[in-house]
Design a protein around this motif. Structure first.
Motif, PDB file in Angstrom:
ATOM      1  N   TYR A  25       0.860  -1.175   0.000  1.00 26.76           N
ATOM      2  CA  TYR A  25       0.000   0.000   0.000  1.00 26.76           C
ATOM      3  C   TYR A  25       0.903   1.233   0.000  1.00 26.76           C
ATOM      4  O   TYR A  25       1.686   1.441   0.928  1.00 26.76           O
ATOM      5  N   THR A  27       1.064   5.465  -0.515  1.00 27.30           N
ATOM      6  CA  THR A  27       0.304   6.710  -0.568  1.00 27.30           C
ATOM      7  C   THR A  27       1.253   7.890  -0.743  1.00 27.30           C
ATOM      8  O   THR A  27       2.140   8.103   0.100  1.00 27.30           O
ATOM      9  N   TYR A  89      -3.231   7.336  -4.138  1.00 25.14           N
ATOM     10  CA  TYR A  89      -3.240   6.086  -3.376  1.00 25.14           C
ATOM     11  C   TYR A  89      -3.031   4.919  -4.329  1.00 25.14           C
ATOM     12  O   TYR A  89      -3.762   4.774  -5.314  1.00 25.14           O
ATOM     13  N   ILE A  91      -2.170   0.574  -4.836  1.00 26.84           N
ATOM     14  CA  ILE A  91      -2.050  -0.788  -4.322  1.00 26.84           C
ATOM     15  C   ILE A  91      -1.184  -1.544  -5.327  1.00 26.84           C
ATOM     16  O   ILE A  91      -1.608  -1.774  -6.465  1.00 26.84           O
ATOM     17  N   LYS A 121      -2.410   1.573   8.191  1.00 27.21           N
ATOM     18  CA  LYS A 121      -2.606   0.360   7.400  1.00 27.21           C
ATOM     19  C   LYS A 121      -1.650  -0.766   7.782  1.00 27.21           C
ATOM     20  O   LYS A 121      -1.823  -1.894   7.344  1.00 27.21           O
ATOM     21  N   ASP A 135      -8.415   2.763   2.492  1.00 26.94           N
ATOM     22  CA  ASP A 135      -7.762   4.022   2.171  1.00 26.94           C
ATOM     23  C   ASP A 135      -8.387   5.128   3.001  1.00 26.94           C
ATOM     24  O   ASP A 135      -9.334   4.921   3.758  1.00 26.94           O
TER      25      ASP A 135
END
Length: 227
Positions: A25, A27, A89, A91, A121, A135
């Motif tokens: 993940y 960001t 964001y 993935i 997260k 998110d």
């Protein structure tokens, strides 16, 4: 104009059998990204980012960019991204399916002040079976704006401190001393009049009642002589 490095937050999951749980993940924590200026490239071994953020009319516009090599390969075509008003964001799907975590995000073991753990997260390696990471927008929606129904926002359900302020005689509310006097006269707090609020009642405004209380017990009658 100097180019700045945005803050990059990351967390991960690993799985030998479920590729959907074998992800990173990522960001890019940068609000007000101008979508038209976004240059974003994702490759198996690296990511590049370039964009403007802010508003040129207000003088808040700034340039941001970074290039990052991953610790191991990812699969770009199975990765996803979403641009919001607060961040980009991502993935990223790890290519190798294994139970072990990546020891770090980057290929090189160097300290980067702009790369930080996303604690919202992150889970420990032995606690990966919990709920999937959400998110920022999902987290905000799940919280429903913060306070539970009926609280009226913080102390709103109690009228802030206004209700207490009124009882204490502040802001034109109920006169606290008058209220206590009326309650005492009605016997509501009579038992607390001397000790609970005013100390020794004789030193207050007790008046005639105090004098009668100080007379002591009635005298004993003389016993008649035995016959």
């Amino acid at each position: 104009m100097a180019t700045l490095h945005p803050e990059v937050l990351w967390a991960q999951r690993s799985s030998e059998s479920d590729e959907a749980k074998n992800v990173v993940y990522l960001t890019v924590n940068l609000p007000d990204i101008q979508e038209s200026s976004l240059e974003y490239t994702l490759e198996p071994t690296k990511i590049s980012f370039k964009a403007k953020s802010g508003n040129a009319k207000t003088g808040s516009e700034k340039d941001y960019a970074f290039n990052l090599e991953f610790f191991a390969e990812i699969v770009p075509e199975k990765s996803s991204k979403r641009l919001t008003t607060r961040s980009l964001y991502l993935i990223l799907r790890k290519k190798e399916q294994q139970a072990e975590f990546w020891p770090r995000l980057t290929k090189e073991k160097v300290k980067n002040a702009y790369i930080k753990t996303d604690f919202s997260k992150w889970v420990d390696e032995d606690e990966q079976d919990g709920p999937e990471a959400k998110d920022d927008e999902d987290l905000e929606s799940a919280m429903g704006g913060g306070m539970p129904p009926g609280m009226g926002g913080g102390m709103g359900g109690m009228g802030g401190m206004g209700g207490l302020g009124g009882m204490m005689g502040g802001g034109g509310g109920m006169d606290f001393e008058k209220m206590m006097a009326e309650m005492g006269g009605a016997g509501g707090l009579g038992g607390m009049g001397g000790e609970g609020f005013g100390g020794a009642s004789g030193s207050g405004s007790g008046g005639d009642d105090d004098d009668s209380d100080d007379d002591g017990p009635p005298p004993l009658e003389d016993a008649e002589p035995a016959k």
